[in-house]
Design a protein around this motif. Structure first.
Motif, PDB file in Angstrom:
ATOM      1  N   TRP A  23      -3.165   2.175 -15.381  1.00  0.00           N
ATOM      2  CA  TRP A  23      -2.773   2.009 -13.975  1.00  0.00           C
ATOM      3  C   TRP A  23      -1.907   3.218 -13.630  1.00  0.00           C
ATOM      4  CZ3 TRP A  23      -4.832  -1.703 -10.935  1.00  0.00           C
ATOM      5  CH2 TRP A  23      -4.283  -1.876  -9.662  1.00  0.00           C
ATOM      6  N   SER A  24      -2.583   4.267 -13.181  1.00  0.00           N
ATOM      7  CA  SER A  24      -1.931   5.557 -12.987  1.00  0.00           C
ATOM      8  C   SER A  24      -1.162   5.609 -11.670  1.00  0.00           C
ATOM      9  CB  SER A  24      -3.007   6.644 -12.979  1.00  0.00           C
ATOM     10  OG  SER A  24      -3.863   6.423 -11.864  1.00  0.00           O
ATOM     11  N   LEU A  25      -0.503   6.722 -11.440  1.00  0.00           N
ATOM     12  CA  LEU A  25       0.181   6.916 -10.152  1.00  0.00           C
ATOM     13  C   LEU A  25      -0.806   6.803  -8.996  1.00  0.00           C
ATOM     14  CD1 LEU A  25       2.541   9.875 -11.043  1.00  0.00           C
ATOM     15  CD2 LEU A  25       3.251   7.625 -10.227  1.00  0.00           C
ATOM     16  N   ALA A  26      -2.026   7.312  -9.217  1.00  0.00           N
ATOM     17  CA  ALA A  26      -3.036   7.228  -8.157  1.00  0.00           C
ATOM     18  C   ALA A  26      -3.382   5.766  -7.860  1.00  0.00           C
ATOM     19  CB  ALA A  26      -4.283   8.007  -8.569  1.00  0.00           C
ATOM     20  N   CYS A  27      -3.422   4.927  -8.913  1.00  0.00           N
ATOM     21  CA  CYS A  27      -3.706   3.493  -8.715  1.00  0.00           C
ATOM     22  C   CYS A  27      -2.555   2.837  -7.947  1.00  0.00           C
ATOM     23  CB  CYS A  27      -3.889   2.786 -10.058  1.00  0.00           C
ATOM     24  SG  CYS A  27      -5.114   3.562 -11.135  1.00  0.00           S
ATOM     25  N   ALA A  28      -1.329   3.180  -8.338  1.00  0.00           N
ATOM     26  CA  ALA A  28      -0.159   2.621  -7.650  1.00  0.00           C
ATOM     27  C   ALA A  28      -0.150   3.059  -6.186  1.00  0.00           C
ATOM     28  CB  ALA A  28       1.126   3.054  -8.352  1.00  0.00           C
ATOM     29  N   ALA A  29      -0.549   4.302  -5.937  1.00  0.00           N
ATOM     30  CA  ALA A  29      -0.590   4.801  -4.559  1.00  0.00           C
ATOM     31  C   ALA A  29      -1.652   4.050  -3.759  1.00  0.00           C
ATOM     32  CB  ALA A  29      -0.870   6.295  -4.557  1.00  0.00           C
ATOM     33  N   LEU A  30      -2.788   3.798  -4.395  1.00  0.00           N
ATOM     34  CA  LEU A  30      -3.840   3.021  -3.728  1.00  0.00           C
ATOM     35  C   LEU A  30      -3.356   1.607  -3.431  1.00  0.00           C
ATOM     36  CD1 LEU A  30      -7.324   3.564  -5.407  1.00  0.00           C
ATOM     37  CD2 LEU A  30      -6.795   3.574  -2.966  1.00  0.00           C
ATOM     38  N   ALA A  31      -2.633   1.026  -4.376  1.00  0.00           N
ATOM     39  CA  ALA A  31      -2.079  -0.318  -4.164  1.00  0.00           C
ATOM     40  C   ALA A  31      -1.149  -0.307  -2.951  1.00  0.00           C
ATOM     41  CB  ALA A  31      -1.336  -0.795  -5.412  1.00  0.00           C
ATOM     42  N   GLY A  32      -0.406   0.788  -2.788  1.00  0.00           N
ATOM     43  CA  GLY A  32       0.475   0.920  -1.630  1.00  0.00           C
ATOM     44  C   GLY A  32      -0.300   0.861  -0.328  1.00  0.00           C
ATOM     45  N   LYS A  33      -1.521   1.354  -0.349  1.00  0.00           N
ATOM     46  CA  LYS A  33      -2.339   1.334   0.864  1.00  0.00           C
ATOM     47  C   LYS A  33      -3.060  -0.003   1.044  1.00  0.00           C
ATOM     48  CE  LYS A  33      -3.563   6.227   0.783  1.00  0.00           C
ATOM     49  NZ  LYS A  33      -4.619   7.120   0.317  1.00  0.00           N
ATOM     50  N   LEU A  34      -3.521  -0.582  -0.061  1.00  0.00           N
ATOM     51  CA  LEU A  34      -4.441  -1.713   0.036  1.00  0.00           C
ATOM     52  C   LEU A  34      -3.784  -3.078  -0.105  1.00  0.00           C
ATOM     53  CD1 LEU A  34      -7.310  -0.267  -2.232  1.00  0.00           C
ATOM     54  CD2 LEU A  34      -7.169  -0.227   0.249  1.00  0.00           C
ATOM     55  N   CYS A  35      -2.600  -3.117  -0.715  1.00  0.00           N
ATOM     56  CA  CYS A  35      -2.033  -4.427  -1.069  1.00  0.00           C
ATOM     57  C   CYS A  35      -0.775  -4.717  -0.261  1.00  0.00           C
ATOM     58  CB  CYS A  35      -1.693  -4.458  -2.553  1.00  0.00           C
ATOM     59  SG  CYS A  35      -3.053  -3.917  -3.604  1.00  0.00           S
ATOM     60  N   ASP A  36      -0.743  -5.897   0.338  1.00  0.00           N
ATOM     61  CA  ASP A  36       0.381  -6.268   1.196  1.00  0.00           C
ATOM     62  C   ASP A  36       1.720  -6.258   0.464  1.00  0.00           C
ATOM     63  OD1 ASP A  36      -1.372  -6.605   3.214  1.00  0.00           O
ATOM     64  OD2 ASP A  36      -1.539  -8.783   3.009  1.00  0.00           O
ATOM     65  N   GLN A  37       1.714  -6.613  -0.806  1.00  0.00           N
ATOM     66  CA  GLN A  37       3.003  -6.817  -1.465  1.00  0.00           C
ATOM     67  C   GLN A  37       3.703  -5.522  -1.856  1.00  0.00           C
ATOM     68  OE1 GLN A  37       0.059  -7.375  -2.828  1.00  0.00           O
ATOM     69  NE2 GLN A  37       0.091  -7.457  -5.048  1.00  0.00           N
ATOM     70  N   CYS A  38       3.009  -4.392  -1.767  1.00  0.00           N
ATOM     71  CA  CYS A  38       3.654  -3.130  -2.145  1.00  0.00           C
ATOM     72  C   CYS A  38       4.372  -2.529  -0.938  1.00  0.00           C
ATOM     73  CB  CYS A  38       2.622  -2.137  -2.662  1.00  0.00           C
ATOM     74  SG  CYS A  38       1.777  -2.706  -4.141  1.00  0.00           S
ATOM     75  N   ASP A  39       5.579  -2.036  -1.164  1.00  0.00           N
ATOM     76  CA  ASP A  39       6.287  -1.341  -0.093  1.00  0.00           C
ATOM     77  C   ASP A  39       5.424  -0.193   0.395  1.00  0.00           C
ATOM     78  OD1 ASP A  39       8.495  -2.913  -0.204  1.00  0.00           O
ATOM     79  OD2 ASP A  39       9.527  -1.654  -1.681  1.00  0.00           O
ATOM     80  N   PRO A  40       5.419   0.047   1.690  1.00  0.00           N
ATOM     81  CA  PRO A  40       4.609   1.151   2.184  1.00  0.00           C
ATOM     82  C   PRO A  40       5.104   2.484   1.642  1.00  0.00           C
ATOM     83  CG  PRO A  40       6.049   0.301   3.893  1.00  0.00           C
ATOM     84  CD  PRO A  40       6.168  -0.631   2.737  1.00  0.00           C
ATOM     85  N   VAL A  41       4.187   3.385   1.480  1.00  0.00           N
ATOM     86  CA  VAL A  41       4.555   4.723   1.050  1.00  0.00           C
ATOM     87  C   VAL A  41       5.045   5.493   2.280  1.00  0.00           C
ATOM     88  CG1 VAL A  41       3.645   6.879   0.131  1.00  0.00           C
ATOM     89  CG2 VAL A  41       2.893   4.696  -0.810  1.00  0.00           C
ATOM     90  N   VAL A  42       6.245   6.070   2.150  1.00  0.00           N
ATOM     91  CA  VAL A  42       6.794   6.850   3.266  1.00  0.00           C
ATOM     92  C   VAL A  42       5.977   8.116   3.451  1.00  0.00           C
ATOM     93  CG1 VAL A  42       8.756   8.306   3.920  1.00  0.00           C
ATOM     94  CG2 VAL A  42       9.137   5.991   3.090  1.00  0.00           C
ATOM     95  N   LYS A  43       5.588   8.352   4.692  1.00  0.00           N
ATOM     96  CA  LYS A  43       4.820   9.564   4.953  1.00  0.00           C
ATOM     97  C   LYS A  43       5.758  10.760   5.000  1.00  0.00           C
ATOM     98  CE  LYS A  43       1.210   9.770   7.412  1.00  0.00           C
ATOM     99  NZ  LYS A  43       0.222   9.778   8.509  1.00  0.00           N
ATOM    100  N   CYS A  44       5.268  11.871   4.514  1.00  0.00           N
ATOM    101  CA  CYS A  44       6.070  13.087   4.509  1.00  0.00           C
ATOM    102  C   CYS A  44       5.939  13.805   5.851  1.00  0.00           C
ATOM    103  CB  CYS A  44       5.589  14.018   3.394  1.00  0.00           C
ATOM    104  SG  CYS A  44       5.929  13.350   1.744  1.00  0.00           S
ATOM    105  N   PRO A  45       6.981  14.466   6.360  1.00  0.00           N
ATOM    106  CA  PRO A  45       8.311  14.535   5.748  1.00  0.00           C
ATOM    107  C   PRO A  45       9.122  13.273   6.006  1.00  0.00           C
ATOM    108  CG  PRO A  45       8.280  15.733   7.818  1.00  0.00           C
ATOM    109  CD  PRO A  45       6.872  15.256   7.585  1.00  0.00           C
ATOM    110  N   GLY A  46      10.044  13.002   5.075  1.00  0.00           N
ATOM    111  CA  GLY A  46      10.968  11.889   5.259  1.00  0.00           C
ATOM    112  C   GLY A  46      12.338  12.438   5.645  1.00  0.00           C
TER     113      GLY A  46
END
Ligand SMILES: [Ca+2]
Ligand SMILES: [Ca+2]
Ligand SMILES: [Ca+2]
Length: 266
Positions: free
Chosen positions: A133-156
């Motif tokens: 379960w790589s960083l890419a998988c975790a990033a995908l989970a951020g997009k696809l799964c409700d329970q993951c905190d959203p990924v902040v878009k750059c720039p922050g």
């Protein structure tokens, strides 16, 4: 007799072609409801997640669009995903889901602990359920799964070059993206010292300049600095930056173009 028959054919030929504008199949009407949807199969995103029309697995795509043509004509919505889960064998079902590990962050085993999220991510990227379960998988989970905190878009907010645990991401777009590609935590959790160090190591120019635009280190940006910026200006598509021009690259993408100039204020 033969001549009369030929004359008849010639007489009626224009009528045979007249009702169809398609020169490739004269006289044969095109069944567009069948012809067009197939064109969207075999490309684009996974059949197991929602997106535009069609999906990447040709067999699954045609099976779903046979049932619901709108999946190939309009959008591949949740109904299409559900059809894919029911009609495409194991394509959208991973036997290992749920497995151990937080879906929202990377870990060294395949799969993650929330079954729906695990299935969604593995449907889009096989390796998340077959390797780690790589960083890419975790990033995908951020997009696809409700329970993951959203990924902040750059720039922050906050400097890329120092820790600011209260906020995620950092203020220089290209550097922010580069670091979050290396470590999604920096755009999901907090911009800690690990993120700041990654910025120092990986982002061109951003951490070499104490104050953007201050070429002569006077702690102020003035017309003398503006003269230096002009010398460093690389134009659209230019770069890499010349030596001594770190203070001309605001966004950390190793050029000094109009995007950088827009942040320049003497
Ligand atoms: Ca200055
Ligand atoms: Ca730049
Ligand atoms: Ca640029």
């Amino acid at each position: 007799m033969y001549a009369a028959r030929l004359a008849l054919v010639v007489l009626f030929m224009p009528c045979a072609f007249a009702d169809d504008g398609d020169p490739r199949s004269p006289g044969k009407p095109v069944d567009r409801s069948q012809a067009e949807p197939r064109g969207t199969c075999g490309g684009g995103d996974s059949c197991c997640i929602e997106h535009g029309p069609g999906c990447s697995d040709f067999t699954c795509c045609t099976a779903v669009c046979d049932i619901d043509p709108s999946c190939c004509q309009d959008v591949w919505d949740e109904v299409c995903v559900s059809l894919a889960q029911d009609h495409c064998g194991d394509l959208c079902v991973s036997g290992i889901c749920p497995a151990s590990g937080d879906c929202c962050s990377n870990h060294s085993s395949p799969g993650c602990e929330e079954a729906t999220c695990c299935g969604l991510v593995c449907g889009a990227m096989d390796s998340c359920c077959t390797a780690v379960w790589s960083l890419a998988c975790a990033a995908l989970a951020g997009k696809l799964c409700d329970q993951c905190d959203p990924v902040v878009k750059c720039p922050g907010d906050g400097s890329c070059c120092s820790a600011h645990p209260a906020t995620t991401g950092c203020d220089r777009a290209a550097c922010c993206e580069l670091v979050c590609d290396l470590d999604i935590f920096c755009c999901r959790g907090e911009w800690d010292t690990v993120c700041a160090n990654k910025a120092r190591l990986n982002c061109p120019n951003v951490c070499e300049c104490v104050l953007f635009g201050d070429f002569d280190a006077t702690a102020a940006v003035d017309l003398l600095d503006f003269a230096s910026f002009q010398l460093c200006f690389s134009g659209a598509g230019g770069g890499p930056l010349a030596a001594g021009c770190a203070c001309a690259d605001y966004d950390g993408d190793d050029d000094a173009d109009l995007a950088d100039f827009a942040r320049f204020g003497p």
